[in-house]
Enzyme design. Structure first.
Site, mmCIF file in Angstrom:
data_model
loop_
_atom_site.group_PDB
_atom_site.id
_atom_site.type_symbol
_atom_site.label_atom_id
_atom_site.label_comp_id
_atom_site.label_asym_id
_atom_site.label_seq_id
_atom_site.Cartn_x
_atom_site.Cartn_y
_atom_site.Cartn_z
ATOM 1 N N ASP A 1 -64.943 -17.459 -34.008
ATOM 2 C CA ASP A 1 -65.775 -16.265 -34.219
ATOM 3 C C ASP A 1 -67.276 -16.368 -34.103
ATOM 4 O OD1 ASP A 1 -63.194 -15.470 -34.722
ATOM 5 O OD2 ASP A 1 -63.340 -15.208 -36.916
HETATM 6 N N1 URA Z 1 -60.363 -18.730 -38.643
HETATM 7 C C1 URA Z 1 -61.238 -17.595 -38.437
HETATM 8 O O1 URA Z 1 -60.889 -16.628 -38.835
HETATM 9 N N2 URA Z 1 -62.268 -17.666 -37.578
HETATM 10 C C2 URA Z 1 -62.803 -18.812 -36.976
HETATM 11 O O2 URA Z 1 -63.687 -18.582 -36.472
HETATM 12 C C3 URA Z 1 -62.038 -19.475 -37.033
HETATM 13 C C4 URA Z 1 -60.962 -19.895 -37.830
#
Ligand code: URA
Length: 254
Positions: free
Chosen positions: A101
């Protein structure tokens, strides 16, 4: 292939930069100074540029310590992407393996080896990904149990069993101590999460299912590949031969 293409593909420089190197007499093929950037060479030829041997490499592999605020994508019209952190002459055919993310930091493998990427990401390959998570509330033993049993997310998605380790007093004893020390927030809100899938916002949604909000997320490892503790956020380095070899070994887990 043409000598200038070989040199550009091996990241010696752009096509025009390597042509200049040849014209300056700084490129040798099998010990002889090359005169023509368009001369034909093969992977069997010994090629040197500015005194350095340029061996043939089929693929390139990089470890990026992704900073927050950057998209995991190859390009975007408005926002900075992880590939923007690489010089232009290295970017050809590179893609991130999986997605973090925008606000997640840490290990991101970036490569032009599509076959390896595909294998690492295939759900059936069960490659463990370990994250350091900071939550707004302390993680409980009940959460650990629910992660292990396989959570059901709010949209009904059923997840595989996941590892959850509460980090409290023994934080320093953990092999990832270097990373844990730099995480913000109280120690008792930190945990290590191990997942085998890679569903959208998976860890955030897992904690949400347990009534907690993730306030910090850092990926520490993917299979055998561990984030280099000496790699500052926003920087990248090539994988070592050993790291590539071990990652390729993950194939046998299929
Ligand atoms: N899980 C999440 O919620 N975000 C990420 O970036 C990776 C795994």
């Amino acid at each position: 292939m043409r000598l200038d293409k070989y040199l550009a593909d091996m990241h010696v420089g752009s096509r025009s930069e390597v042509k200049i190197l040849v014209r300056k007499g700084q490129v040798r093929v099998n010990g002889e100074v090359a005169k023509d950037p368009g001369m034909f060479v093969t992977a069997q030829d010994r090629i040197e540029a500015a005194g350095e041997t340029i061996g043939y490499q089929e693929h390139f592999y990089y470890m990026l310590n992704k900073p927050a605020g950057i998209l995991t994508a190859t390009e975007d019209k408005k926002q900075q992407t992880v590939l923007d952190l690489f010089p232009e002459n290295l970017r050809k055919n590179l893609s991130p393996v999986g997605r973090l993310d925008k606000d997640t930091v840490g290990l991101l493998l970036i490569t032009d080896d599509g076959a390896l990427a595909h294998r690492l990401l295939a759900p059936k390959s069960h490659v463990d990904k370990v994250y350091l998570a900071g939550t707004d509330l302390p993680v409980t033993e009940e959460d650990v149990k629910r992660f292990a049993e396989g959570l059901t997310l709010s949209d009904g998605t059923e997840l595989m069993s996941a590892g959850l380790k509460i980090l409290t007093g023994d934080v320093k004893a953990d092999p990832f101590g270097t990373f844990i020390a730099e995480a913000p927030g109280p120690d008792d809100h930190l945990s290590l999460v191990t997942i085998r899938e890679g569903k959208f916002h998976q860890i955030k949604r897992m904690f949400e299912a347990c009534g907690k909000k993730v306030v910090y997320l850092k990926r520490l490892s993917m299979g055998s590949l561990m984030l280099d503790p000496d790699l500052p956020e926003g920087e990248w380095r090539e994988l070592t031969e050993q790291e590539i070899f071990s990652l390729q070994g993950e194939r046998s887990a299929l």
